[in-house]
Design an enzyme around this catalytic site. Structure first.
Site, PDB file in Angstrom:
ATOM      1  N   SER A   1      64.766  26.773  47.479  1.00 44.42           N
ATOM      2  CA  SER A   1      63.419  27.412  48.227  1.00 44.42           C
ATOM      3  C   SER A   1      62.225  26.646  47.987  1.00 44.42           C
ATOM      4  O   SER A   1      61.260  27.442  47.809  1.00 44.42           O
ATOM      5  CB  SER A   1      63.484  28.917  48.081  1.00 44.42           C
ATOM      6  OG  SER A   1      62.492  29.449  48.986  1.00 44.42           O
TER       7      SER A   1
ATOM      8  N   LYS B   1      61.633  29.903  55.870  1.00 47.66           N
ATOM      9  CA  LYS B   1      62.203  28.815  56.093  1.00 47.66           C
ATOM     10  C   LYS B   1      63.024  28.479  56.890  1.00 47.66           C
ATOM     11  O   LYS B   1      63.371  27.179  57.181  1.00 47.66           O
ATOM     12  CB  LYS B   1      62.428  28.285  54.598  1.00 47.66           C
ATOM     13  CG  LYS B   1      61.272  28.305  53.469  1.00 47.66           C
ATOM     14  CD  LYS B   1      61.833  27.943  52.027  1.00 47.66           C
ATOM     15  CE  LYS B   1      60.502  27.915  51.394  1.00 47.66           C
ATOM     16  NZ  LYS B   1      59.987  29.218  50.971  1.00 47.66           N
TER      17      LYS B   1
ATOM     18  N   SER C   1      60.269  33.965  52.048  1.00 48.11           N
ATOM     19  CA  SER C   1      60.919  32.681  52.252  1.00 48.11           C
ATOM     20  C   SER C   1      61.756  32.545  53.357  1.00 48.11           C
ATOM     21  O   SER C   1      62.590  31.364  53.734  1.00 48.11           O
ATOM     22  CB  SER C   1      61.277  32.083  50.990  1.00 48.11           C
ATOM     23  OG  SER C   1      60.419  31.767  50.101  1.00 48.11           O
TER      24      SER C   1
END
Length: 434
Positions: free
Chosen positions: A115, A54, A51
């Protein structure tokens, strides 16, 4: 200061203990102001980023907001893809209603704090129409930013197998995003440099999504180093965690102490028994932060107006003066290890397009840039800068030199002729008596 790969199995390198006692597949520590690399290990091996992906989605979102192609109040309507992903509670998500609409601001907060994966896809679709088109933007932006050895296959950082057969067209069903630690750090560096407002949200430890509605859900920030959370660390206000089976436990963290800000990246952090965990990644990050804040200070290496003893001036061609002074335009400061200041030496680099055989041609304005100074560490152990720059400053002329008039140039040429003739004749005469 001036300054691919398809994955479906875990291919980690061995987690050997580093000089800082951390166990990671890759790590790097960077001064957030200058981009100077303060520490690194295995920073150039492409690894899963999970993640931390992101950060790129956020960068493109802020860019789209800046360009006016989307707005904070713009509403996204949930489709079958984002609804299905949002209902997978094994993943980090805020559940989205099948017929619901959500503003970009709501979705972004869910991404930056919690997230949320489906929310990330929703932002990507809003910007580019489809996630597949957004992935093209991600890879193009990575190239533009100068990232190396990257591959983006989705907007969230999940393994494509988690996307229920709806992964972006053109990518493999088991693909996952990869980059080396150095590129992750550079992405974080650019995000903070270009859109520092990201910290206004990443620093939020807890928030309610759709507070006061039937859809209310508590979002605890996955960055457990934030104030009030279990691994709290003074000054932490970002930036992005990441965890998948392939990538392991990863983190791009940033913290301030006084007037210093650093960015740390750890990839596949494990404990002394080789087990990955949330604690392992935050312990490794803590070690990097401690090292940066305790061992490095901002030091002035050269003041403004510094002149090199062996090169205080340059010769002038066709000028009213024969020489022109040169000096550094601005002071040079750099984050260096406390004991290393004496180990850096300045090197004067003259612009070969302007300076020929140590001379410049008149007329010359005061402040004309004729080169630059760069700093090198004598033993070659310096890690350099995340963006490829070098520490240094421009070197400029300290005065104006006007072009000599026709008469002066003519007389100068005659004088040069006779001087040359005299030199030749005396040499000849001297040769008769040798």
């Amino acid at each position: 200061m001036m300054l691919w790969m398809t994955v479906g199995v875990n291919t980690h390198v061995a987690n050997a203990e580093s000089s800082l006692g951390i166990h990671v597949d890759g790590a790097i520590l960077v001064d957030a102001d200058s981009g100077k690399v303060l520490y690194e290990e295995n920073a150039d091996k492409p690894l899963g980023i999970a993640s931390m992906t992101k950060m790129m989605t956020e960068y493109l979102m802020f860019e789209a907001l800046e360009e006016g192609t989307i707005s904070w109040d713009q509403e996204y309507r949930v489709n079958g893809y984002t609804y299905a992903v949002s209902q997978d509670r094994r993943l980090s998500n805020v559940p989205l209603r099948r017929d619901g609409t959500y503003t970009i601001r709501e979705l972004y907060e869910a991404v930056a704090i919690y997230s949320a994966n489906a929310a990330t896809i929703a932002i990507a679709e809003t910007i580019a129409g489809t996630e597949a088109e957004f992935v093209k933007l991600m890879n193009a932006k990575a190239e533009e930013l100068g990232l190396k050895d990257y591959k983006f296959v989705n907007s969230s950082g999940l393994n494509n197998k988690e996307l229920q057969g709806m992964h972006p067209a053109g990518t493999g069903e088991n693909d996952e995003n990869v980059m080396p630690a150095r590129s992750v750090a550079k992405l974080g560096y650019q995000l903070l440099k270009d859109y520092p407002e990201v910290l206004d949200t990443t620093k939020i430890s807890r928030k309610l999504f759709r507070e006061g509605t039937d859809d209310e859900i508590k979002m605890d920030n996955w960055n457990f180093m934030l104030p009030g959370l279990v691994y709290e660390y003074e000054g932490v206000d970002g930036l992005k965690t990441g965890t998948t089976e392939f990538a392991g436990h990863c983190f791009t963290g940033t913290a301030t102490r006084g007037d210093k800000r650093v960015i740390a990246v750890v990839m596949n952090a494990v404990d002394t028994k080789g087990v990955g965990s949330y604690q392992a990644r935050f312990d490794a990050t803590r070690s990097l932060f401690d090292y940066g804040f305790s061992q490095f200070t901002e030091a002035e290496l050269l003041p403004a107006g510094h002149q090199f003893k062996k090169q205080e001036s340059l010769g002038v061609i066709k000028g009213k003066e024969k020489k022109v002074g040169i000096a550094t335009k601005e002071p040079v400061s750099m984050m260096i290890r406390n004991s290393d200041k004496k180990d850096y030496e300045p090197q004067l680099v003259l612009d070969e397009k302007l300076v020929k055989d140590g001379k410049v041609q008149a007329p010359i304005k005061k402040g004309t840039v004729i080169g630059h100074v760069k700093f090198v560490k004598k033993d070659g152990s310096d890690y350099g800068f995340i963006d490829g720059q070098t520490a240094g400053t421009e070197v400029v002329t300290t005065e104006e030199v006007k072009k000599a008039g026709w008469f002066s140039l003519t007389m100068g040429a005659i004088g040069d002729f006779f001087a040359s003739a005299w030199k030749s004749s005396t040499g000849f005469v001297k040769g008769l008596f040798d």
